[in-house]
Motif scaffolding. Structure first.
Motif, PDB file in Angstrom:
ATOM      1  N   THR A 469      41.564  66.878  63.918  1.00 53.39           N
ATOM      2  CA  THR A 469      41.819  66.968  62.472  1.00 53.39           C
ATOM      3  C   THR A 469      40.520  66.859  61.656  1.00 53.39           C
ATOM      4  OG1 THR A 469      42.102  64.581  62.242  1.00 53.39           O
ATOM      5  CG2 THR A 469      44.078  65.857  62.761  1.00 53.39           C
ATOM      6  N   ASP A 470      39.381  66.683  62.322  1.00 54.38           N
ATOM      7  CA  ASP A 470      38.117  66.444  61.622  1.00 54.38           C
ATOM      8  C   ASP A 470      37.321  67.753  61.560  1.00 54.38           C
ATOM      9  OD1 ASP A 470      35.489  65.813  60.957  1.00 54.38           O
ATOM     10  OD2 ASP A 470      35.505  63.899  62.033  1.00 54.38           O
ATOM     11  N   MET A 471      37.424  68.440  60.401  1.00 50.54           N
ATOM     12  CA  MET A 471      36.795  69.765  60.297  1.00 50.54           C
ATOM     13  C   MET A 471      35.279  69.685  60.481  1.00 50.54           C
ATOM     14  SD  MET A 471      39.135  71.983  60.154  1.00 50.54           S
ATOM     15  CE  MET A 471      38.251  73.492  59.812  1.00 50.54           C
ATOM     16  N   GLY A 472      34.668  68.599  59.960  1.00 54.88           N
ATOM     17  CA  GLY A 472      33.211  68.457  60.083  1.00 54.88           C
ATOM     18  C   GLY A 472      32.816  68.350  61.550  1.00 54.88           C
ATOM     19  N   MET A 473      33.551  67.537  62.285  1.00 49.07           N
ATOM     20  CA  MET A 473      33.235  67.367  63.705  1.00 49.07           C
ATOM     21  C   MET A 473      33.463  68.694  64.444  1.00 49.07           C
ATOM     22  SD  MET A 473      34.588  64.545  66.388  1.00 49.07           S
ATOM     23  CE  MET A 473      33.541  64.170  67.794  1.00 49.07           C
ATOM     24  N   LYS A 474      34.530  69.405  64.068  1.00 51.18           N
ATOM     25  CA  LYS A 474      34.820  70.667  64.759  1.00 51.18           C
ATOM     26  C   LYS A 474      33.704  71.694  64.541  1.00 51.18           C
ATOM     27  CE  LYS A 474      39.327  71.150  63.527  1.00 51.18           C
ATOM     28  NZ  LYS A 474      40.711  71.645  63.706  1.00 51.18           N
ATOM     29  N   LYS A 475      33.126  71.666  63.359  1.00 52.70           N
ATOM     30  CA  LYS A 475      32.003  72.583  63.091  1.00 52.70           C
ATOM     31  C   LYS A 475      30.825  72.261  64.019  1.00 52.70           C
ATOM     32  CE  LYS A 475      32.622  75.209  59.135  1.00 52.70           C
ATOM     33  NZ  LYS A 475      33.799  75.789  59.720  1.00 52.70           N
ATOM     34  N   ARG A 476      30.585  70.944  64.210  1.00 50.03           N
ATOM     35  CA  ARG A 476      29.484  70.550  65.107  1.00 50.03           C
ATOM     36  C   ARG A 476      29.786  70.942  66.553  1.00 50.03           C
ATOM     37  NH1 ARG A 476      28.870  64.934  65.411  1.00 50.03           N
ATOM     38  NH2 ARG A 476      30.703  64.485  64.163  1.00 50.03           N
ATOM     39  N   VAL A 477      31.043  70.802  66.925  1.00 47.72           N
ATOM     40  CA  VAL A 477      31.441  71.165  68.294  1.00 47.72           C
ATOM     41  C   VAL A 477      31.234  72.668  68.504  1.00 47.72           C
ATOM     42  CG1 VAL A 477      33.398  71.323  69.889  1.00 47.72           C
ATOM     43  CG2 VAL A 477      33.061  69.253  68.532  1.00 47.72           C
ATOM     44  N   GLU A 478      31.680  73.449  67.514  1.00 45.14           N
ATOM     45  CA  GLU A 478      31.535  74.909  67.653  1.00 45.14           C
ATOM     46  C   GLU A 478      30.055  75.291  67.737  1.00 45.14           C
ATOM     47  OE1 GLU A 478      33.065  77.342  64.457  1.00 45.14           O
ATOM     48  OE2 GLU A 478      32.462  79.178  65.515  1.00 45.14           O
ATOM     49  N   LYS A 479      29.237  74.667  66.904  1.00 44.28           N
ATOM     50  CA  LYS A 479      27.794  74.968  66.915  1.00 44.28           C
ATOM     51  C   LYS A 479      27.209  74.624  68.285  1.00 44.28           C
ATOM     52  CE  LYS A 479      23.578  75.360  64.822  1.00 44.28           C
ATOM     53  NZ  LYS A 479      22.873  76.327  65.645  1.00 44.28           N
ATOM     54  N   CYS A 480      27.591  73.465  68.787  1.00 45.76           N
ATOM     55  CA  CYS A 480      27.074  73.022  70.089  1.00 45.76           C
ATOM     56  C   CYS A 480      27.472  74.027  71.179  1.00 45.76           C
ATOM     57  CB  CYS A 480      27.628  71.634  70.390  1.00 45.76           C
ATOM     58  SG  CYS A 480      27.012  70.939  71.920  1.00 45.76           S
ATOM     59  N   LEU A 481      28.760  74.443  71.173  1.00 42.63           N
ATOM     60  CA  LEU A 481      29.231  75.382  72.198  1.00 42.63           C
ATOM     61  C   LEU A 481      28.489  76.715  72.087  1.00 42.63           C
ATOM     62  CD1 LEU A 481      33.046  74.590  71.912  1.00 42.63           C
ATOM     63  CD2 LEU A 481      31.659  74.286  73.983  1.00 42.63           C
ATOM     64  N   ARG A 482      28.359  77.195  70.852  1.00 41.07           N
ATOM     65  CA  ARG A 482      27.708  78.511  70.684  1.00 41.07           C
ATOM     66  C   ARG A 482      26.229  78.447  71.088  1.00 41.07           C
ATOM     67  NH1 ARG A 482      31.019  82.242  68.819  1.00 41.07           N
ATOM     68  NH2 ARG A 482      32.727  81.692  67.425  1.00 41.07           N
ATOM     69  N   ASP A 483      25.579  77.348  70.762  1.00 41.93           N
ATOM     70  CA  ASP A 483      24.164  77.218  71.149  1.00 41.93           C
ATOM     71  C   ASP A 483      24.025  77.154  72.667  1.00 41.93           C
ATOM     72  OD1 ASP A 483      23.292  77.303  68.559  1.00 41.93           O
ATOM     73  OD2 ASP A 483      23.054  75.134  68.323  1.00 41.93           O
ATOM     74  N   MET A 484      24.937  76.422  73.302  1.00 39.36           N
ATOM     75  CA  MET A 484      24.844  76.306  74.773  1.00 39.36           C
ATOM     76  C   MET A 484      25.089  77.658  75.438  1.00 39.36           C
ATOM     77  SD  MET A 484      26.447  72.582  75.775  1.00 39.36           S
ATOM     78  CE  MET A 484      28.079  72.862  75.130  1.00 39.36           C
ATOM     79  N   ILE A 485      26.034  78.424  74.894  1.00 41.42           N
ATOM     80  CA  ILE A 485      26.318  79.751  75.478  1.00 41.42           C
ATOM     81  C   ILE A 485      25.071  80.632  75.368  1.00 41.42           C
ATOM     82  CG2 ILE A 485      27.668  81.878  75.163  1.00 41.42           C
ATOM     83  CD1 ILE A 485      30.002  79.959  74.214  1.00 41.42           C
ATOM     84  N   ASP A 486      24.429  80.604  74.202  1.00 35.69           N
ATOM     85  CA  ASP A 486      23.222  81.429  74.017  1.00 35.69           C
ATOM     86  C   ASP A 486      22.070  80.941  74.898  1.00 35.69           C
ATOM     87  OD1 ASP A 486      24.379  83.144  72.249  1.00 35.69           O
ATOM     88  OD2 ASP A 486      23.614  82.151  70.443  1.00 35.69           O
TER      89      ASP A 486
END
Ligand code: FAD
Length: 553
Positions: A469-486
């Motif tokens: 439910t924490d949109m701020g945390m979810k944004k950080r999670v998405e950024k982390c995942l996308r950076d790791m994929i790249d």
């Protein structure tokens, strides 16, 4: 919150008016029966794992109403599935098939395109069509879960004779998990490699007004061909099964699966390794043991933090600071657990009668002890509720749910995974672990990596647990995942599977020779599904009607 009214109203699919959509739904209702089509026009409701929603992801990475179905349809037969395909082609309404929809961490039951009509195949098409005790095979419909297959084998008195292979959670579908190329933890853990034969409904309507259903492998033979459908996966001519896994080319209505003969005994073992820097030398030791089958199952090398989190307590029980939980704190808390203070824990199982196990286990023990500080934990010292025994059940083919406990790490626990594949080499493990650690550090997230060692490759599964439910945390999670994929792609690593939200990015990393693979997939998609109705965007494959029109993420 468990249930909230829809804020954005009925998620009508793009390209059709609400009125026309509702008329189309009524048409489907009268064809299939009113109870077999439900409109998703009221609320977003989450349950726990066994009561998961089939309209959206109960562990959303975005807003819960982003990847959400407009309606759910429950076919009871292959004929019903064909009818649904005809209906979708007539109205150009996107469909999203699920078998059970417990694809948690990878999108759950959510469709990629908002407003798709979900085909919940599992609710009514859930028969075990055959268990063959001579060949050790079975034929199942999409709604057969690992629990259901296991129970049926016990009910038929075959439990001593044969095992299933289950993922960490047993509530998923044998068909759904296998189509997404999921893994379990017996020697039959590579589910896709262990399946034999599919029945597939194609997504288009032919010139004759009919929808094609075909069987792969030996199932394509005429009368009587079923005798080897589950024994020999290839048949004659091109081997077509592959294009129906991790794709959107067809709806699978039956699948054959192999079953493992009871090996005549089994024994779980657990070793701990003291230092983070033990990773590379340990992976070098694991490789030859795994390839030569001394280490026999898809084994797990887990970070100590995962051993802590799977106890099921929230993070705040251990630490209240922001940023990743510091290593000294993790180690301090591990001290009072069964593993003791350590950096890595290895869970494995040896199979066969005692004298055969003894030989293999002594080789493993000698090899693992080449790492200074390595400890074997004696299972006899472990209480019955220790997580080790859950691993023991799973690696011997008994479904379980203990693994869910680490999701409690955060309130409203949700998770998404970064899952790159690499050779079983120390240098590869270090590079992947290093980049994951760096990116988690940047986003202030706890790192919980597990190396799942296949035969000649390993999957690094990094589960990020977050507050759904924490949109701020979810944004950080998405950024982390996308950076790791790249980062991983730049080093030559690709993911074996990914979350719905990341499929375009991951597909984009498989871009050798000017994206030749995606061009091939697009050619298949346009040929098999010219109206683009089936799971648009799944695994980065967009039909012509959607391609390059802003749907890619
Ligand atoms: P579904 O959700 O039904 O299907 C998965 C996808 O396949 C669907 O989204 C759809 O796109 C496609 N699909 C399904 N059925 C059809 C069909 N009939 N025709 C065409 N396409 C179809 N996964 C593992 O593999 N191994 C693990 O050890 C594991 N551990 C987990 C631990 C935890 C704590 C959690 C939360 C998840 C874990 N998962 C694991 C992920 C997931 O829960 C399982 O893979 C689960 O089995 C997938 O859900 P399902 O079987 O219900 O498949």
């Amino acid at each position: 919150p468990d249930a909230a009214p829809l804020r954005r109203g009925l998620p009508v699919p793009q390209g059709i008016s609400k009125t026309a959509f509702l008329v189309a739904i009524e048409e489907l209702r009268s064809a299939l029966g009113p109870d077999h089509v439900t409109l998703n026009d009221k609320e977003v409701k989450n349950g726990w794992y066994m009561e998961h929603p089939n309209t959206h992801d109960m562990m959303p990475l975005f807003d819960s109403e982003e990847f959400i179905a407009s309606a759910v349809v429950y076919p009871g037969s292959v004929e019903d599935v064909k009818l649904i395909v005809k209906w979708a082609n007539k109205h150009l309404i996107p469909l999203f098939p699920i078998s059970i929809g417990r694809n948690l961490g990878y999108g759950g039951s959510a469709p990629r395109v908002r407003g798709s009509v979900t085909i919940d195949l599992g609710r009514r098409m859930n028969r075990i069509l055959e268990i063959n005790a001579d060949d050790f095979t079975c034929l199942v419909e999409p709604g057969v879960t690992f629990y259901a297959l296991h129970e049926e084998i016990q009910k038929r008195g075959l439990g001593d004779k044969m095992w299933i292979d289950t993922p960490d959670l047993g509530g998923g579908s044998v068909v759904g998990n296998t189509l997404d190329r999921g893994v379990g933890y017996t020697p039959y853990g590579d589910h896709w490699a262990c399946h034999s034969g599919l029945e597939v409904v194609l997504p288009s309507v032919g010139d004759d007004g009919d929808v094609s259903v075909f069987r792969t492998g030996m199932g394509a033979l005429g009368v009587g061909g079923e005798n080897t459908w589950q024994c020999f996966p290839y048949g004659f001519g091109p081997y077509n099964d592959g294009i129906f896994s991790q794709s959107n080319f067809g709806i699978v209505t039956k699948m054959g699966m192999t079953l493992m003969p009871n090996p005549g005994g089994f024994e779980s073992f657990m070793y701990t390794f003291a230092n983070e820097s033990d990773l590379a030398p340990l992976i070098e030791i694991i490789r030859p043991l795994r390839i030569s089958n001394i280490l026999e199952n898809v084994a797990q090398l887990r970070h100590g933090l995962q051993t802590l989190s799977v106890k099921g307590h929230p993070r705040t029980n251990y630490y209240n600071g922001s940023g990743p939980m510091p290593d000294p704190i993790i180690r301090q808390h591990l001290r009072s657990t069964a593993t003791g203070e350590c950096a890595w824990v290895y869970y494995g199982m040896s199979y066969g009668p005692a004298h055969i196990r003894g030989h293999k286990l002594s080789i493993i023990d000698n090899e693992f002890h080449r790492i200074p500080g390595c400890k074997r934990i004696d299972p006899a010292t472990l209480p019955a509720d220790e997580y080790f025994w859950s691993r023991d059940r799973i690696a011997s083919g008994t479904p379980d749910l203990e693994e869910l406990k680490w999701v409690n790490w955060m309130p409203n626990g949700a998770h998404a995974a970064f899952s790159p594949v690499s050779p079983i080499k120390g240098a590869d493990a270090e590079k992947l672990y290093g980049l994951a650690k760096r990116r988690h550090g940047e986003q202030g997230l706890d790192l919980m990596p597990a190396f799942c060692v296949g035969l000649r490759e390993m999957h690094l599964i990094v589960e990020i647990v977050y507050d759904g439910t924490d949109m701020g945390m979810k944004k950080r999670v998405e950024k982390c995942l996308r950076d790791m994929i790249d980062d991983a792609a730049a080093l030559g690593y690709g993911e074996y599977r990914t979350h719905l939200a990341l499929m375009d990015q991951v597909a984009g990393t498989y871009n050798w020779n000017d994206n030749a693979l995606m061009k091939f997939n697009n050619t298949l998609k346009d040929a098999l599904d010219p109206n683009g109705i089936l799971a648009p965007g799944r695994c980065g494959i967009w039909p012509k009607r959607y391609r390059n029109r802003g749907w890619e993420l």
